[in-house]
Motif scaffolding. Sequence first.
Motif, PDB file in Angstrom:
ATOM      1  N   VAL A 170       0.839  -1.205   0.000  1.00  0.00           N
ATOM      2  CA  VAL A 170       0.000   0.000   0.000  1.00  0.00           C
ATOM      3  C   VAL A 170       0.872   1.253   0.000  1.00  0.00           C
ATOM      4  CG1 VAL A 170      -1.655   1.353   1.339  1.00  0.00           C
ATOM      5  CG2 VAL A 170      -1.967  -1.119   1.110  1.00  0.00           C
ATOM      6  N   ARG A 171       1.938   1.240   0.804  1.00  0.00           N
ATOM      7  CA  ARG A 171       2.828   2.416   0.854  1.00  0.00           C
ATOM      8  C   ARG A 171       3.481   2.664  -0.498  1.00  0.00           C
ATOM      9  NH1 ARG A 171       3.648   0.557   6.327  1.00  0.00           N
ATOM     10  NH2 ARG A 171       5.308  -0.868   5.710  1.00  0.00           N
ATOM     11  N   VAL A 172       3.873   1.596  -1.173  1.00  0.00           N
ATOM     12  CA  VAL A 172       4.463   1.743  -2.517  1.00  0.00           C
ATOM     13  C   VAL A 172       3.419   2.313  -3.476  1.00  0.00           C
ATOM     14  CG1 VAL A 172       5.453   0.529  -4.489  1.00  0.00           C
ATOM     15  CG2 VAL A 172       6.118  -0.126  -2.172  1.00  0.00           C
ATOM     16  N   ARG A 173       2.223   1.752  -3.429  1.00  0.00           N
ATOM     17  CA  ARG A 173       1.146   2.215  -4.322  1.00  0.00           C
ATOM     18  C   ARG A 173       0.827   3.684  -4.087  1.00  0.00           C
ATOM     19  NH1 ARG A 173      -4.039  -0.758  -3.069  1.00  0.00           N
ATOM     20  NH2 ARG A 173      -4.219   0.835  -1.444  1.00  0.00           N
ATOM     21  N   ASN A 174       0.717   4.084  -2.825  1.00  0.00           N
ATOM     22  CA  ASN A 174       0.393   5.476  -2.511  1.00  0.00           C
ATOM     23  C   ASN A 174       1.481   6.425  -2.989  1.00  0.00           C
ATOM     24  OD1 ASN A 174      -1.976   4.646  -1.324  1.00  0.00           O
ATOM     25  ND2 ASN A 174      -1.232   4.794   0.777  1.00  0.00           N
ATOM     26  N   ALA A 175       2.736   5.991  -2.876  1.00  0.00           N
ATOM     27  CA  ALA A 175       3.844   6.831  -3.340  1.00  0.00           C
ATOM     28  C   ALA A 175       3.769   7.032  -4.857  1.00  0.00           C
ATOM     29  CB  ALA A 175       5.178   6.205  -2.947  1.00  0.00           C
ATOM     30  N   ILE A 176       3.464   5.962  -5.579  1.00  0.00           N
ATOM     31  CA  ILE A 176       3.368   6.065  -7.043  1.00  0.00           C
ATOM     32  C   ILE A 176       2.161   6.922  -7.429  1.00  0.00           C
ATOM     33  CG2 ILE A 176       3.030   4.788  -9.197  1.00  0.00           C
ATOM     34  CD1 ILE A 176       4.496   2.440  -7.889  1.00  0.00           C
ATOM     35  N   HIS A 177       1.032   6.689  -6.797  1.00  0.00           N
ATOM     36  CA  HIS A 177      -0.167   7.489  -7.097  1.00  0.00           C
ATOM     37  C   HIS A 177       0.065   8.969  -6.804  1.00  0.00           C
ATOM     38  CE1 HIS A 177      -3.304   3.975  -6.858  1.00  0.00           C
ATOM     39  NE2 HIS A 177      -2.430   3.836  -7.836  1.00  0.00           N
ATOM     40  N   GLY A 178       0.920   9.245  -5.819  1.00  0.00           N
ATOM     41  CA  GLY A 178       1.202  10.632  -5.459  1.00  0.00           C
ATOM     42  C   GLY A 178       2.339  11.248  -6.258  1.00  0.00           C
TER      43      GLY A 178
ATOM     44  N   LEU B 236      10.690  10.713 -14.603  1.00  0.00           N
ATOM     45  CA  LEU B 236      11.015  11.800 -15.520  1.00  0.00           C
ATOM     46  C   LEU B 236       9.759  12.594 -15.885  1.00  0.00           C
ATOM     47  CD1 LEU B 236      12.895  13.350 -17.432  1.00  0.00           C
ATOM     48  CD2 LEU B 236      12.555  11.531 -19.123  1.00  0.00           C
ATOM     49  N   ILE B 237       8.675  11.887 -16.120  1.00  0.00           N
ATOM     50  CA  ILE B 237       7.412  12.558 -16.440  1.00  0.00           C
ATOM     51  C   ILE B 237       6.973  13.459 -15.289  1.00  0.00           C
ATOM     52  CG2 ILE B 237       4.932  12.159 -16.805  1.00  0.00           C
ATOM     53  CD1 ILE B 237       5.761   9.609 -18.368  1.00  0.00           C
ATOM     54  N   GLU B 238       7.158  12.991 -14.059  1.00  0.00           N
ATOM     55  CA  GLU B 238       6.765  13.793 -12.893  1.00  0.00           C
ATOM     56  C   GLU B 238       7.613  15.062 -12.784  1.00  0.00           C
ATOM     57  OE1 GLU B 238       4.111  13.237 -11.396  1.00  0.00           O
ATOM     58  OE2 GLU B 238       3.715  11.168 -12.024  1.00  0.00           O
ATOM     59  N   ILE B 239       8.883  14.970 -13.116  1.00  0.00           N
ATOM     60  CA  ILE B 239       9.754  16.155 -13.096  1.00  0.00           C
ATOM     61  C   ILE B 239       9.266  17.170 -14.127  1.00  0.00           C
ATOM     62  CG2 ILE B 239      12.101  17.002 -13.491  1.00  0.00           C
ATOM     63  CD1 ILE B 239      13.119  14.252 -12.538  1.00  0.00           C
TER      64      ILE B 239
ATOM     65  N   PRO C  16      16.751  20.109 -14.766  1.00  0.00           N
ATOM     66  CA  PRO C  16      16.697  18.920 -13.895  1.00  0.00           C
ATOM     67  C   PRO C  16      16.171  17.676 -14.627  1.00  0.00           C
ATOM     68  CG  PRO C  16      15.848  20.836 -12.739  1.00  0.00           C
ATOM     69  CD  PRO C  16      16.012  21.242 -14.169  1.00  0.00           C
ATOM     70  N   ALA C  17      15.206  17.881 -15.517  1.00  0.00           N
ATOM     71  CA  ALA C  17      14.664  16.751 -16.279  1.00  0.00           C
ATOM     72  C   ALA C  17      15.703  16.202 -17.244  1.00  0.00           C
ATOM     73  CB  ALA C  17      13.413  17.191 -17.049  1.00  0.00           C
ATOM     74  N   ILE C  18      16.426  17.105 -17.906  1.00  0.00           N
ATOM     75  CA  ILE C  18      17.468  16.678 -18.852  1.00  0.00           C
ATOM     76  C   ILE C  18      18.578  15.932 -18.112  1.00  0.00           C
ATOM     77  CG2 ILE C  18      19.241  17.499 -20.445  1.00  0.00           C
ATOM     78  CD1 ILE C  18      17.311  19.833 -21.113  1.00  0.00           C
ATOM     79  N   LYS C  19      18.952  16.438 -16.947  1.00  0.00           N
ATOM     80  CA  LYS C  19      20.000  15.794 -16.141  1.00  0.00           C
ATOM     81  C   LYS C  19      19.553  14.390 -15.713  1.00  0.00           C
ATOM     82  CE  LYS C  19      22.937  16.654 -12.062  1.00  0.00           C
ATOM     83  NZ  LYS C  19      22.682  15.422 -11.299  1.00  0.00           N
ATOM     84  N   PHE C  20      18.311  14.287 -15.273  1.00  0.00           N
ATOM     85  CA  PHE C  20      17.800  12.985 -14.836  1.00  0.00           C
ATOM     86  C   PHE C  20      17.765  12.002 -16.006  1.00  0.00           C
ATOM     87  CE2 PHE C  20      14.410   9.908 -14.172  1.00  0.00           C
ATOM     88  CZ  PHE C  20      14.703   9.431 -12.905  1.00  0.00           C
TER      89      PHE C  20
ATOM     90  N   GLU D  21      -1.303  11.449 -23.139  1.00  0.00           N
ATOM     91  CA  GLU D  21      -1.505  10.272 -22.297  1.00  0.00           C
ATOM     92  C   GLU D  21      -0.315  10.027 -21.373  1.00  0.00           C
ATOM     93  OE1 GLU D  21      -0.233   6.798 -25.548  1.00  0.00           O
ATOM     94  OE2 GLU D  21      -1.948   6.531 -24.225  1.00  0.00           O
ATOM     95  N   LEU D  22       0.845  10.551 -21.739  1.00  0.00           N
ATOM     96  CA  LEU D  22       1.994  10.444 -20.840  1.00  0.00           C
ATOM     97  C   LEU D  22       1.778  11.263 -19.571  1.00  0.00           C
ATOM     98  CD1 LEU D  22       4.970  10.673 -23.357  1.00  0.00           C
ATOM     99  CD2 LEU D  22       4.412   8.711 -21.928  1.00  0.00           C
ATOM    100  N   LEU D  23       1.056  12.365 -19.696  1.00  0.00           N
ATOM    101  CA  LEU D  23       0.800  13.233 -18.551  1.00  0.00           C
ATOM    102  C   LEU D  23      -0.490  12.862 -17.822  1.00  0.00           C
ATOM    103  CD1 LEU D  23       1.812  16.683 -20.104  1.00  0.00           C
ATOM    104  CD2 LEU D  23       3.059  15.398 -18.352  1.00  0.00           C
TER     105      LEU D  23
END
Length: 242
Positions: free
Chosen positions: A61-69, A102-105, A124-128, A167-169
């Motif tokens: 659940v903690r993993v899922r919540n982190a991804i959803h957030g 990367l999408i989140e950044i 920061p996105a390019i660096k990542f 759809e990526l966003l």
Amino acid sequence: MRSTHASFTRKVEEMKPSKSDINWVIMDYLVSEGYPGAAEKFAQETNLPGPVDNESIRERVRVRNAIHGGRLDEAIELINEIDPEILDNNHLLHFHLLQLQLIEIIRTVLAKPGSSPAATDFLPAIKFATEQLSPRAPTDPKYQQALERTMALMIFPPEKMTPEFKELLDEELRRKVAVEVNRAILESRGERSEAKIRQLIKARAWAEQEARAAKVDLPAYVPLGLDAADEVGGVDGDAMVS
């Protein structure tokens, strides 16, 4: 043809599962999908045995919540705490997580109020991407294509993006990756990676497709109860590497 339809309806009625079977399937779903509180309450109401290991469910659940957030750093750290071999052995899953990170950044930059982002805002996105994703891209053309599509988010303003990039966003992508991660964690523990109800729905959708292909007289619409296209198609959309 009417007799065929009546025979089909009669067979469906004869094959209806018992209430205890239905309760077991519901409990299996709650445990597999990571709903410990609901599973405990349902166990009390139905006199079924409760989840054996609530803590392992709460880890998922903690993993899922982190991804959803959108907190992918946290999610990856939690996955490695559960079992570092999950991402070491599942390169595609690891790539999906990094791609989503990367999408989140990029999403953070695009969401800033005011004028259009400056090129420096995306550093920061390019660096990542350079450090985390570019080294993986040469290993598979699909990785390269997915990375290029993700990097293109920095070029087009959201209002001018085609559906392929929008759809990526879409935050639905978080849910899809979370489902994929949940299954990987279950597999790493030697547990069934998918709730039984999902397998039953896929089998039922397949059976209906086969029956229609064989010209069996079925009602025009036989509801599944869940989105058949989503369940049959799996968790990977066009936005991710499949």
